[in-house]
Write an enzyme that holds these catalytic residues in place. Structure first.
Site, PDB file in Angstrom:
ATOM      1  N   TYR A 147     -30.083   6.948 -21.069  1.00  9.40           N
ATOM      2  CA  TYR A 147     -30.754   6.878 -19.770  1.00  9.40           C
ATOM      3  C   TYR A 147     -30.022   5.953 -18.805  1.00  9.40           C
ATOM      4  CZ  TYR A 147     -34.893   9.800 -20.488  1.00  9.40           C
ATOM      5  OH  TYR A 147     -35.735  10.865 -20.661  1.00  9.40           O
ATOM      6  N   GLU A 154     -25.998   8.966 -11.826  1.00  9.45           N
ATOM      7  CA  GLU A 154     -26.750   9.576 -10.731  1.00  9.45           C
ATOM      8  C   GLU A 154     -26.658   8.725  -9.467  1.00  9.45           C
ATOM      9  OE1 GLU A 154     -30.819  10.562 -11.690  1.00  9.45           O
ATOM     10  OE2 GLU A 154     -30.272  11.112 -13.735  1.00  9.45           O
TER      11      GLU A 154
END
Length: 216
Positions: A147, A154
């Protein structure tokens, strides 16, 4: 009737999870193969089709939560899927200038490993009513590394896209117009620069899932 609906639900979710699993497996395989043979500049072109299909298919998971097919709350599913779709379609697909960025490789590899584990876990659980303990551990432990690497990729790609967004005026709506409304895609990009919500949610889920498996 309830028994028939339950069987149909399990068949549908089993098929859904394994179909999307194979999509993400293809993304992972093509990303690693291209990274090794041609370099990070060509990774996006190699994975584009399966990436767009696999990530867009996740929209169905919002529907699954809304109609009660799964227990996952929409409040947890919606932010993650929305941010993934934003990066997939709103950044990488919309701005080809970013497709050769090295963060594309870390992004799709982080995403694909996460989703290969997640969809195989739920596909196995729906098909056999349980999943092996090692797969349970992978599902609720690998996100601790994947993550952060995915979110960092991102955010890095969104930040890198901001000059192109500002220069192109793409998806923005300027005044005056017949709706008397304006929207600036550049500022939407600023707002989308990451959130710790999903990571905190998964930490809670990890604690519950692993403590439950120990009791069993």
């Amino acid at each position: 009737m309830a028994g028939v609906l339950s069987v149909l639900r399990r068949i549908y979710l089993t098929l859904y999870n394994w179909i999307v699993f194979f999509g993400w497996f293809q993304v992972f395989y093509l990303a690693v193969k291209t990274l090794k043979e041609s370099g990070h500049e060509h990774v996006y072109d190699a994975v584009e089709k399966p990436l767009l299909l696999a990530q867009t298919a996740a929209i169905l998971e919002i529907f699954h939560g809304l109609v009660g097919l799964v227990r996952s709350p929409v409040s947890a599913t919606l932010p993650q899927i929305s941010s993934r779709l934003y990066v997939t379609w709103g950044i990488l697909w919309s701005f080809p200038e970013l497709r050769s960025h090295i963060l594309v490789s870390s992004l799709v590899i982080s995403w694909s490993i996460t989703e290969i584990i997640r969809y195989s876990f739920f596909g196995t659980k729906e098909a056999f009513a349980s999943a092996p303990s090692w797969l349970l551990w992978l599902r609720y432990s690998t996100f601790l590394l994947l993550y952060p690497s995915g979110i960092t990729s991102e955010v890095g790609l969104i930040y890198s896209a901001l000059p192109y967004i500002k220069g192109s005026d793409m998806y923005s709506l300027r005044m005056p117009n017949k709706w008397n409304f304006s929207f600036d895609y550049y500022y939407a990009g600023l707002v989308a620069l990451g959130s710790p919500h999903m990571y905190g949610y998964m930490l809670g889920q990890r604690k519950k899932a692993l403590s439950k498996s120990k009791k069993e």
